[in-house]
Design a protein around this motif. Structure first.
Motif, PDB file in Angstrom:
ATOM      1  N   PRO A 155     -11.139 -10.247  -7.436  1.00 27.23           N
ATOM      2  CA  PRO A 155     -11.246  -8.568  -7.164  1.00 27.23           C
ATOM      3  C   PRO A 155     -11.364  -7.911  -8.480  1.00 27.23           C
ATOM      4  O   PRO A 155     -11.817  -8.617  -9.522  1.00 27.23           O
ATOM      5  CB  PRO A 155      -9.664  -8.061  -7.422  1.00 27.23           C
ATOM      6  N   VAL A 156     -11.825  -6.723  -8.018  1.00 32.44           N
ATOM      7  CA  VAL A 156     -12.625  -5.500  -9.076  1.00 32.44           C
ATOM      8  C   VAL A 156     -11.818  -4.136  -8.294  1.00 32.44           C
ATOM      9  O   VAL A 156     -11.757  -3.698  -7.148  1.00 32.44           O
ATOM     10  CB  VAL A 156     -13.815  -5.565  -9.025  1.00 32.44           C
ATOM     11  N   GLY A 170      -7.936   0.885  -6.451  1.00 29.19           N
ATOM     12  CA  GLY A 170      -8.108  -0.428  -7.130  1.00 29.19           C
ATOM     13  C   GLY A 170      -7.993  -1.339  -6.330  1.00 29.19           C
ATOM     14  O   GLY A 170      -7.333  -2.407  -6.548  1.00 29.19           O
ATOM     15  N   GLY A 171      -8.193  -1.663  -5.179  1.00 24.29           N
ATOM     16  CA  GLY A 171      -7.959  -1.943  -3.776  1.00 24.29           C
ATOM     17  C   GLY A 171      -6.383  -2.520  -3.850  1.00 24.29           C
ATOM     18  O   GLY A 171      -5.387  -2.143  -3.319  1.00 24.29           O
ATOM     19  N   ASP A 172      -6.337  -3.996  -4.026  1.00 20.39           N
ATOM     20  CA  ASP A 172      -4.616  -4.816  -3.612  1.00 20.39           C
ATOM     21  C   ASP A 172      -4.473  -4.352  -5.269  1.00 20.39           C
ATOM     22  O   ASP A 172      -3.004  -5.330  -5.005  1.00 20.39           O
ATOM     23  CB  ASP A 172      -5.092  -5.442  -2.732  1.00 20.39           C
ATOM     24  N   ALA A 173      -4.644  -4.157  -6.401  1.00 16.54           N
ATOM     25  CA  ALA A 173      -4.044  -4.600  -7.382  1.00 16.54           C
ATOM     26  C   ALA A 173      -3.540  -4.267  -8.190  1.00 16.54           C
ATOM     27  O   ALA A 173      -2.540  -3.033  -7.313  1.00 16.54           O
ATOM     28  CB  ALA A 173      -5.534  -4.004  -8.814  1.00 16.54           C
ATOM     29  N   ARG A 174      -2.533  -4.737  -8.348  1.00 22.45           N
ATOM     30  CA  ARG A 174      -1.246  -4.004  -9.468  1.00 22.45           C
ATOM     31  C   ARG A 174      -1.123  -4.331 -10.350  1.00 22.45           C
ATOM     32  O   ARG A 174      -2.168  -3.749 -11.427  1.00 22.45           O
ATOM     33  CB  ARG A 174      -0.029  -4.913  -9.334  1.00 22.45           C
ATOM     34  N   ALA A 191      -6.511   8.889  -7.764  1.00 20.54           N
ATOM     35  CA  ALA A 191      -6.029   7.322  -7.559  1.00 20.54           C
ATOM     36  C   ALA A 191      -5.596   6.600  -6.472  1.00 20.54           C
ATOM     37  O   ALA A 191      -4.492   6.657  -6.123  1.00 20.54           O
ATOM     38  CB  ALA A 191      -5.634   6.795  -8.845  1.00 20.54           C
ATOM     39  N   VAL A 192      -6.092   5.468  -5.649  1.00 23.04           N
ATOM     40  CA  VAL A 192      -5.236   5.071  -4.774  1.00 23.04           C
ATOM     41  C   VAL A 192      -5.152   3.395  -5.342  1.00 23.04           C
ATOM     42  O   VAL A 192      -5.202   2.715  -6.202  1.00 23.04           O
ATOM     43  CB  VAL A 192      -6.723   4.345  -4.021  1.00 23.04           C
ATOM     44  N   VAL A 193      -3.524   3.095  -5.479  1.00 24.45           N
ATOM     45  CA  VAL A 193      -3.320   2.294  -5.112  1.00 24.45           C
ATOM     46  C   VAL A 193      -2.506   1.301  -3.987  1.00 24.45           C
ATOM     47  O   VAL A 193      -1.597   2.373  -2.951  1.00 24.45           O
ATOM     48  CB  VAL A 193      -2.164   2.182  -6.266  1.00 24.45           C
ATOM     49  N   ALA A 194      -2.664   0.924  -4.014  1.00 24.72           N
ATOM     50  CA  ALA A 194      -2.279   0.022  -2.642  1.00 24.72           C
ATOM     51  C   ALA A 194      -0.509  -0.161  -2.515  1.00 24.72           C
ATOM     52  O   ALA A 194       0.286  -1.129  -3.328  1.00 24.72           O
ATOM     53  CB  ALA A 194      -2.729  -1.492  -2.290  1.00 24.72           C
ATOM     54  N   PHE A 195       0.300  -0.113  -1.279  1.00 17.00           N
ATOM     55  CA  PHE A 195       1.313   0.192  -1.303  1.00 17.00           C
ATOM     56  C   PHE A 195       2.073  -0.307  -0.252  1.00 17.00           C
ATOM     57  O   PHE A 195       1.691  -0.019   0.815  1.00 17.00           O
ATOM     58  CB  PHE A 195       2.017   1.571  -2.303  1.00 17.00           C
ATOM     59  N   GLY A 196       3.267  -1.041  -0.399  1.00 17.33           N
ATOM     60  CA  GLY A 196       3.510  -1.406   0.533  1.00 17.33           C
ATOM     61  C   GLY A 196       4.993  -2.611   0.415  1.00 17.33           C
ATOM     62  O   GLY A 196       5.902  -2.495  -0.497  1.00 17.33           O
ATOM     63  N   SER A 197       6.121  -2.484   1.501  1.00 17.83           N
ATOM     64  CA  SER A 197       7.579  -3.480   1.649  1.00 17.83           C
ATOM     65  C   SER A 197       6.952  -4.643   1.165  1.00 17.83           C
ATOM     66  O   SER A 197       5.993  -5.717   1.509  1.00 17.83           O
ATOM     67  CB  SER A 197       7.984  -3.023   2.541  1.00 17.83           C
TER      68      SER A 197
END
Length: 275
Positions: A155-156, A170-174, A191-197
């Motif tokens: 990932p990048v 950030g892609g799917d990064a944590r 900034a985009v941050v992948a968020f989910g349950s």
């Protein structure tokens, strides 16, 4: 496999006809974005128009356009190799129908090279990138940065600089030391941050329901925003998969006690915002 749009061609038409003052972006659902600048530089990041792999992964939102309806693009960036980020049926027609060049890390570029035979993509238009690289795409300067995604092979993340502001994907990064370093070196506006349950998703091989956590939860998203020192946080991916959807408005209670972000910005698929 062809892509059928649930919305006709209004979204790519809106992008093509837009005249931004600086850098604008459209949320394509999942983790996809279309970026367009005042000089008409147009870049797609992780556009995904597939339905998933039912019944394992089931798309919960409309397919907003057919890739053949994209009129103009200068580049297509992939953050990592997962299907909803590097996807031939979604992305190859954009490459063959425009002047766009594909940029992706090693695992994504390997997948894209197979599109030369399957979809007629020009092999010279596929570029493998790595952390530390910088791309000049029209009026955009794109820095390739590390990303901590334990589910991906390579990932990048991307820092996109424009005269009007700086956008981070950030892609799917944590959260990680990588985000800390990025936040110390760039002045990030959005900034985009992948968020989910978390949920029980059928295993890819056995199809047995398995505890699955692919994205940042509320506290992790707040931590990521603080590490990146971003002015505005834009959560993504919460809308996509049955069993892993989440309420992005819940993040307000998790971020309001911190210095960053100053603003939580929630977009639905098809929405537009400025950096």
């Amino acid at each position: 496999m062809s892509v059928h749009s649930d919305w006709g061609d209004w979204l790519p038409t809106a992008v093509a006809e837009a005249d931004p003052d600086g850098l604008d972006l459209w949320y394509l659902g999942c983790n996809g974005f279309a970026l367009k600048t005042s000089d008409e530089t147009t870049v797609f990041i992780d556009p995904y128009l597939g339905i998933g792999d039912p019944p394992r992964t089931v798309r919960m939102i409309p397919i907003p356009f057919a890739p053949e309806d994209v009129r103009s693009a200068d580049a297509l960036l992939a953050t990592h190799e997962h299907t909803d980020h590097t996807h031939g049926p979604s992305q190859a027609p954009i490459l063959t129908g425009t002047d766009a060049e594909f940029f992706g890390p090693s695992a994504s570029a390997e997948i894209a090279r197979a599109w030369t035979n399957e979809y007629g993509v020009d092999a010279d238009g596929i570029s493998e990138i790595a952390e530390g690289d910088t791309l000049e795409i029209g009026s955009l300067t794109v820095h390739v940065e590390p990303a901590h995604d334990p589910d991906a092979d390579h990932p990048v993340s991307y820092v996109v600089e424009h005269d009007s502001g700086t956008f981070f994907h950030g892609g799917d990064a944590r959260p990680s030391e990588a985000f800390e370093d990025i936040g110390s070196r760039y002045d990030i506006d959005l900034a985009v941050v992948a968020f989910g349950s978390s949920g029980m998703i059928p295993d890819k091989q056995t199809r047995e329901p398995t505890y699955t956590k692919w994205y940042a939860d509320e506290n992790m998203a707040a931590e990521a925003a603080n590490q990146l020192r971003t002015d505005r946080l834009l959560p993504t991916h919460w809308d996509m998969w049955k069993g892993l959807t989440a309420d992005p408005s819940a993040l307000r209670d998790h971020v309001r006690g911190f210095e960053h972000p100053r603003t939580l910005e929630v977009l639905e698929i098809g929405d537009r915002t400025s950096v």
